[in-house]
Design an enzyme around this catalytic site. Sequence first.
Site, PDB file in Angstrom:
ATOM      1  N   HIS A  31      -2.127  -5.395   1.533  1.00  0.00           N
ATOM      2  CA  HIS A  31      -3.436  -6.030   1.361  1.00  0.00           C
ATOM      3  C   HIS A  31      -3.220  -7.519   1.143  1.00  0.00           C
ATOM      4  CE1 HIS A  31      -7.335  -7.106  -0.354  1.00  0.00           C
ATOM      5  NE2 HIS A  31      -6.667  -7.701  -1.324  1.00  0.00           N
ATOM      6  N   LYS A  66       0.825  -1.216   0.000  1.00  0.00           N
ATOM      7  CA  LYS A  66       0.000   0.000   0.000  1.00  0.00           C
ATOM      8  C   LYS A  66       0.861   1.269   0.000  1.00  0.00           C
ATOM      9  CE  LYS A  66      -3.947  -2.270   2.222  1.00  0.00           C
ATOM     10  NZ  LYS A  66      -4.982  -2.147   3.290  1.00  0.00           N
ATOM     11  N   ASN A 100      -2.012   0.341   6.567  1.00  0.00           N
ATOM     12  CA  ASN A 100      -1.532  -0.902   7.185  1.00  0.00           C
ATOM     13  C   ASN A 100      -0.654  -1.741   6.249  1.00  0.00           C
ATOM     14  OD1 ASN A 100      -3.578  -1.785   5.572  1.00  0.00           O
ATOM     15  ND2 ASN A 100      -4.759  -2.790   7.182  1.00  0.00           N
ATOM     16  N   TYR A 131     -12.401  -1.678  -3.504  1.00  0.00           N
ATOM     17  CA  TYR A 131     -12.909  -1.872  -2.138  1.00  0.00           C
ATOM     18  C   TYR A 131     -14.429  -1.695  -2.052  1.00  0.00           C
ATOM     19  CZ  TYR A 131      -8.291  -2.273   0.063  1.00  0.00           C
ATOM     20  OH  TYR A 131      -7.052  -2.707   0.469  1.00  0.00           O
ATOM     21  N   GLU A 175      -9.457 -10.173  -7.732  1.00  0.00           N
ATOM     22  CA  GLU A 175      -8.513  -9.069  -7.532  1.00  0.00           C
ATOM     23  C   GLU A 175      -7.316  -9.181  -8.470  1.00  0.00           C
ATOM     24  OE1 GLU A 175      -9.854  -8.578  -2.863  1.00  0.00           O
ATOM     25  OE2 GLU A 175      -7.844  -9.357  -3.297  1.00  0.00           O
TER      26      GLU A 175
HETATM   27  P1  ATP Z   1      -7.197  -5.770   3.243  1.00  0.00           P
HETATM   28  O1  ATP Z   1      -8.527  -6.087   2.583  1.00  0.00           O
HETATM   29  O2  ATP Z   1      -6.618  -4.434   2.799  1.00  0.00           O
HETATM   30  O3  ATP Z   1      -6.209  -6.881   3.139  1.00  0.00           O
HETATM   31  P2  ATP Z   1      -8.266  -6.557   5.771  1.00  0.00           P
HETATM   32  O4  ATP Z   1      -8.915  -7.670   5.003  1.00  0.00           O
HETATM   33  O5  ATP Z   1      -7.389  -6.910   6.918  1.00  0.00           O
HETATM   34  O6  ATP Z   1      -7.445  -5.612   4.810  1.00  0.00           O
HETATM   35  P3  ATP Z   1     -10.764  -5.129   5.647  1.00  0.00           P
HETATM   36  O7  ATP Z   1     -11.804  -5.250   6.696  1.00  0.00           O
HETATM   37  O8  ATP Z   1     -10.966  -5.834   4.342  1.00  0.00           O
HETATM   38  O9  ATP Z   1      -9.368  -5.551   6.310  1.00  0.00           O
HETATM   39  O10 ATP Z   1     -10.541  -3.578   5.393  1.00  0.00           O
HETATM   40  C1  ATP Z   1      -9.934  -3.112   4.193  1.00  0.00           C
HETATM   41  C2  ATP Z   1      -9.001  -1.976   4.531  1.00  0.00           C
HETATM   42  O11 ATP Z   1      -9.762  -0.868   5.001  1.00  0.00           O
HETATM   43  C3  ATP Z   1      -8.021  -2.255   5.676  1.00  0.00           C
HETATM   44  O12 ATP Z   1      -6.877  -2.962   5.280  1.00  0.00           O
HETATM   45  C4  ATP Z   1      -7.667  -0.855   6.115  1.00  0.00           C
HETATM   46  O13 ATP Z   1      -6.749  -0.232   5.203  1.00  0.00           O
HETATM   47  C5  ATP Z   1      -9.022  -0.157   5.989  1.00  0.00           C
HETATM   48  N1  ATP Z   1      -9.774  -0.231   7.248  1.00  0.00           N
HETATM   49  C6  ATP Z   1     -10.402  -1.316   7.778  1.00  0.00           C
HETATM   50  N2  ATP Z   1     -10.995  -1.034   8.943  1.00  0.00           N
HETATM   51  C7  ATP Z   1     -10.756   0.285   9.158  1.00  0.00           C
HETATM   52  C8  ATP Z   1     -11.102   1.198  10.183  1.00  0.00           C
HETATM   53  N3  ATP Z   1     -11.846   0.812  11.239  1.00  0.00           N
HETATM   54  N4  ATP Z   1     -10.682   2.488  10.074  1.00  0.00           N
HETATM   55  C9  ATP Z   1      -9.951   2.899   9.009  1.00  0.00           C
HETATM   56  N5  ATP Z   1      -9.581   2.089   7.996  1.00  0.00           N
HETATM   57  C10 ATP Z   1      -9.968   0.801   8.068  1.00  0.00           C
HETATM   58 MG    MG Z   2     -10.053  -7.333   3.252  1.00  0.00          MG
END
Ligand code: ATP
Ligand code: MG
Length: 140
Positions: A117, A11, A114, A51, A128
């Site tokens: 992904h 990211k 974070n 997303y 994806e």
């Molecule tokens: P990713 O899909 O990016 O691998 P993930 O599966 O761990 O991450 P998801 O729930 O799919 O988490 O959320 C997608 C992304 O949205 C997260 O990686 C983060 O960048 C962002 N995100 C998720 N929860 C929050 C939150 N509470 N506040 C801000 N950003 C968030």
């Molecule tokens: Mg996710």
Amino acid sequence: MAGNRTFTMIKPDAFEAGNSGAILKMIEEAGFKIVAMKATRLTPELAGKFYEVHKERPFYADLCKYMSSGPIIAAILEKDNAVEDFRTLIGATNPANAAEGTIRKIFAKSIEANAVHGSDSDENAAIEGNFYFSQLERVL
Ligand code: ATP
Ligand code: MG
């Protein structure tokens, strides 16, 4: 049976910090093979499409802005049990909750920024990967 491919993005926060090489090293050392990879950048519209499942969540607008804020690296990775093993390697969404030694524990700045992904299912890994790479780029 679990599939053998997943999809990842390094990211904007991790790319900007110069951590792409270190993250790719951890990915390869964990046994993942790179099938396709490129550096690119999402527009806010494309980030929104990627997303889309989160469009009702309160963080969606910020997430689209952040994910289009700078370059990323997109890659398709191959390993037995790829989706689950990769999510173990990256750690919890919130780095504060991520296990020691995981990519997010080491490199993530916040729950939003974070570092990486990882796909959450075999089906989404395919969707994806196809979002970023043409058939000709997925030949390996
Ligand atoms: P990713 O899909 O990016 O691998 P993930 O599966 O761990 O991450 P998801 O729930 O799919 O988490 O959320 C997608 C992304 O949205 C997260 O990686 C983060 O960048 C962002 N995100 C998720 N929860 C929050 C939150 N509470 N506040 C801000 N950003 C968030
Ligand atoms: Mg996710």
